[in-house]
Design a protein around this motif. Structure first.
Motif, short mmCIF file in Angstrom:
data_model
loop_
_atom_site.label_atom_id
_atom_site.label_comp_id
_atom_site.label_asym_id
_atom_site.label_seq_id
_atom_site.Cartn_x
_atom_site.Cartn_y
_atom_site.Cartn_z
N MET A 206 -10.55 58.40 114.03
CA MET A 206 -10.40 59.51 112.77
C MET A 206 -11.52 58.85 111.61
O MET A 206 -11.62 57.83 111.36
CB MET A 206 -9.10 59.46 112.32
N PRO A 207 -12.05 60.07 111.11
CA PRO A 207 -13.06 59.63 109.94
C PRO A 207 -12.32 59.10 108.86
O PRO A 207 -11.20 59.26 108.43
CB PRO A 207 -13.80 60.91 109.53
N LYS A 208 -13.08 58.29 107.99
CA LYS A 208 -12.44 57.73 106.81
C LYS A 208 -12.46 58.67 105.63
O LYS A 208 -13.19 59.83 105.75
CB LYS A 208 -13.37 56.39 106.57
N PRO A 209 -11.77 58.45 104.70
CA PRO A 209 -11.63 59.60 103.56
C PRO A 209 -13.23 59.49 102.87
O PRO A 209 -13.76 58.44 102.97
CB PRO A 209 -10.57 58.99 102.59
N PRO A 210 -13.77 60.68 102.37
CA PRO A 210 -14.68 60.65 101.72
C PRO A 210 -14.85 59.44 100.43
O PRO A 210 -13.75 59.23 99.78
CB PRO A 210 -14.73 62.34 101.09
N LEU A 211 -15.91 59.19 99.99
CA LEU A 211 -16.04 58.20 98.95
C LEU A 211 -15.62 58.70 97.51
O LEU A 211 -14.99 58.00 96.99
CB LEU A 211 -17.47 57.84 98.61
N ALA A 212 -15.61 59.94 97.41
CA ALA A 212 -15.39 60.64 96.05
C ALA A 212 -13.67 60.41 95.90
O ALA A 212 -13.11 60.46 94.82
CB ALA A 212 -15.60 61.89 96.14
N GLU A 213 -12.95 60.16 97.00
CA GLU A 213 -11.58 59.94 96.70
C GLU A 213 -11.12 58.77 96.14
O GLU A 213 -10.13 58.55 95.75
CB GLU A 213 -10.84 59.93 98.45
N LEU A 214 -11.90 57.95 95.95
CA LEU A 214 -11.78 56.73 95.29
C LEU A 214 -11.42 57.03 93.82
O LEU A 214 -10.86 56.32 93.06
CB LEU A 214 -12.93 55.81 95.28
N PHE A 215 -11.96 58.07 93.29
CA PHE A 215 -11.86 58.41 91.79
C PHE A 215 -11.13 59.64 91.43
O PHE A 215 -10.86 60.21 90.39
CB PHE A 215 -13.56 58.73 91.41
N THR A 216 -10.13 60.08 92.55
CA THR A 216 -9.30 61.24 92.35
C THR A 216 -7.87 61.00 92.09
O THR A 216 -7.69 59.66 92.34
CB THR A 216 -9.49 62.18 93.56
N ASP A 217 -6.90 61.91 92.03
CA ASP A 217 -5.59 61.63 92.02
C ASP A 217 -5.00 60.87 90.77
O ASP A 217 -3.90 60.51 90.71
CB ASP A 217 -5.22 61.19 93.28
#
Length: 505
Positions: A461-472
């Motif tokens: 399964m692919p890893k989460p996108p890099l941008a997810e490090l900066f969300t939520d």
């Protein structure tokens, strides 16, 4: 206070009358107001202070200095024998006694005398007692220090002996065949899952893993005693609680491999599980930080009048943290429906308990903070289930916190063989005619195959996108985080070999 006394006061001073009526109501509410003869046995500090202030105020307004009766060493007013009889008996004490005031009735003086007597803690028979936080305390003439420990250690509750037989006379919560088999199946599943994930970590396929070997009973049995509405705040050795609630092997694998289906989006270490759906708070690495949170969650359940409690797990090392002490006091004072489950295996990762504390384990600390506590054999699934089941009922119905301490009897190698919780529980299940060797082999093989398949899927399964490090975190990403993201992308472009190729940039 008699109605005659109040009536007399009302004729002399309406203000004093009204205030003493309020004081009388306060004393009665605190169960300290029987007849005035018993008032000295249980007095209210609020009442004493207010009465002294009232009478002192009246004294300053009405009493001329030469005639002031505040005499150090004068005989105190007595609720039984007359003042003359008390003086004749030599009962003279060194305190300021309120006897009478110019312009006030003798009834007011009698009221003041009763308050004064109560303030000095004198009761019938010459005994003395005071109100102390937590209850009334008597005075004694002998100096005694509390011993550093009890003469006898606190016992450990168990139901099954080492051979899986119920101990004669043991009291425990009955379990049905269906529940017993589900508990055993989940204990085996947890053991197989731990073994395979631990091997995957040693192979370098995941970065981190901790097992729950030897703690299968406290995981599954405690979870079985709860309901899905109960809130769980774990440490990092309770995946079995999540397994019991319906977390699939695929979900476990997704989290450990940090792929895009991981609910934490790859931002947590492996085994730091969490599930909003299953009321399981995400694991936090710092020791004992979940304990005060559990009390807050429990108190919110109490405020909302929910038929549920909170439970939090921690090790013996957690009892050396300030959060442990703050949480227990917080829970006891607020009477929060929370269960503190301490896994005392004697080591706290690497530090033995002998270098952490001198008390009789963790169970005695619950009593010190004013909460019910019990020590349980954590390798006994029926004992753990029964203890947590009962603790949950008390926590919810009586609105109180409970401390449960799990304690293995001996060192690791011994309980791994002689007191292994799975083997011990299996003997009991099999002794009831509910299980056999063929079913055992089939269960273990099925769990192993399912988990190996889950790992293969999770790895691909692919890893989460890099941008997810900066969300939520923020509704709108602030400028400083946007700048950090830009710098990270620039660095990856300059040094692509140093970063995983399967992370979408």
């Amino acid at each position: 206070m008699s109605s005659h006394l109040i009536s007399s006061l009302s004729n002399s001073n309406t203000d004093i009358y009204k205030r003493l009526v309020r004081l009388e109501a306060q004393l009665r509410r605190r169960r300290l107001m029987a007849p005035w003869r018993a008032a000295a046995m249980a007095s209210s500090q609020l009442a004493r202070r207010e009465a002294r202030r009232l009478l002192s105020s009246q004294h300053r307004r009405h009493c001329a200095a030469p005639a002031c009766p505040w005499l150090l060493g004068s005989a105190p007013p007595v609720l039984g024998p007359s003042p003359a009889a008390a003086a004749a008996a030599g009962d003279r004490r060194g305190f300021c006694s309120v006897r009478s005031f110019t312009g006030e009735s003798s009834a007011a003086a009698a009221a003041a005398a009763a308050v004064e007597e109560a303030e000095n803690g004198s009761v019938a028979g010459g005994d003395q007692a005071i109100d102390f936080p937590g209850g009334k305390v008597s005075f004694v003439a002998e100096m005694n220090f509390l011993p550093e420990s009890q003469r006898e250690r606190i016992n450990c509750y168990r139901v099954l002996d080492d051979d899986g037989r119920t101990i004669s006379g043991s009291r425990f919560q009955e379990v049905s065949k269906e529940l017993a088999l589900k508990m055993y199946s989940e204990m085996v599943t947890l053991q197989v899952m731990d073994t395979i994930f631990f091997e995957a970590q040693r192979q370098g396929r995941i970065s981190f893993y901790l097992t729950s070997h030897g703690e299968e009973a406290i995981n599954i049995a405690s979870a079985a005693a709860l309901t899905i509405d109960d809130i769980v705040l774990p440490q990092y050795r309770e995946p079995g609680v999540l397994l019991w609630r319906g977390f699939t092997l695929q979900e476990f694998a997704n989290q450990c491999f940090g792929n895009k289906l991981d609910y934490g989006k790859g931002r947590q270490m492996p085994i730091h599980y969490g599930s909003n759906r299953l009321n399981y708070f995400t694991v936090s690495s710092p020791i004992a930080t979940q304990l005060p949170h559990a009390v807050g969650a429990a108190y919110s359940l109490k405020m909302d009048k929910k038929d549920a409690c909170a439970i939090t797990y921690f090790g013996d090392g957690g009892t050396s943290e300030g959060d442990f002490h703050a949480a227990l006091n917080f829970a006891a004072v607020l009477e929060a429906p929370v269960i503190f489950f301490c896994r005392n295996n004697g080591w706290a990762i690497s530090t033995p308990t002998s270098e952490q504390f001198r008390s009789d384990g963790a169970v005695i600390r619950g009593q010190a903070y004013g909460m019910r506590s019990i020590r349980v054999d954590g390798n006994d699934a029926l004992a753990v289930y029964s203890a947590v089941h009962t603790a949950r009922e008390m926590a919810i119905k009586e609105g109180r916190p409970i401390l449960v301490e799990y304690r293995p009897v001996d060192e690791i190698e011994h309980w791994r063989t002689a007191r292994d919780p799975i083997s011990r529980y299996r003997k009991w299940v099999q002794g009831n005619g509910w299980w056999c060797d063929e079913e055992e082999s089939e269960l273990r093989n099925n769990v192993k195959q399912e988990l190996l398949k889950a790992i293969q899927v999770a790895e691909r399964m692919p890893k989460p996108p890099l941008a997810e490090l900066f969300t939520d975190v923020y509704d709108e990403v602030p400028s400083n985080l946007r700048e950090q993201e830009r710098l990270l992308r620039d660095t990856i472009k300059k040094h692509p070999a140093d970063y995983p190729a399967d992370v979408h940039i």
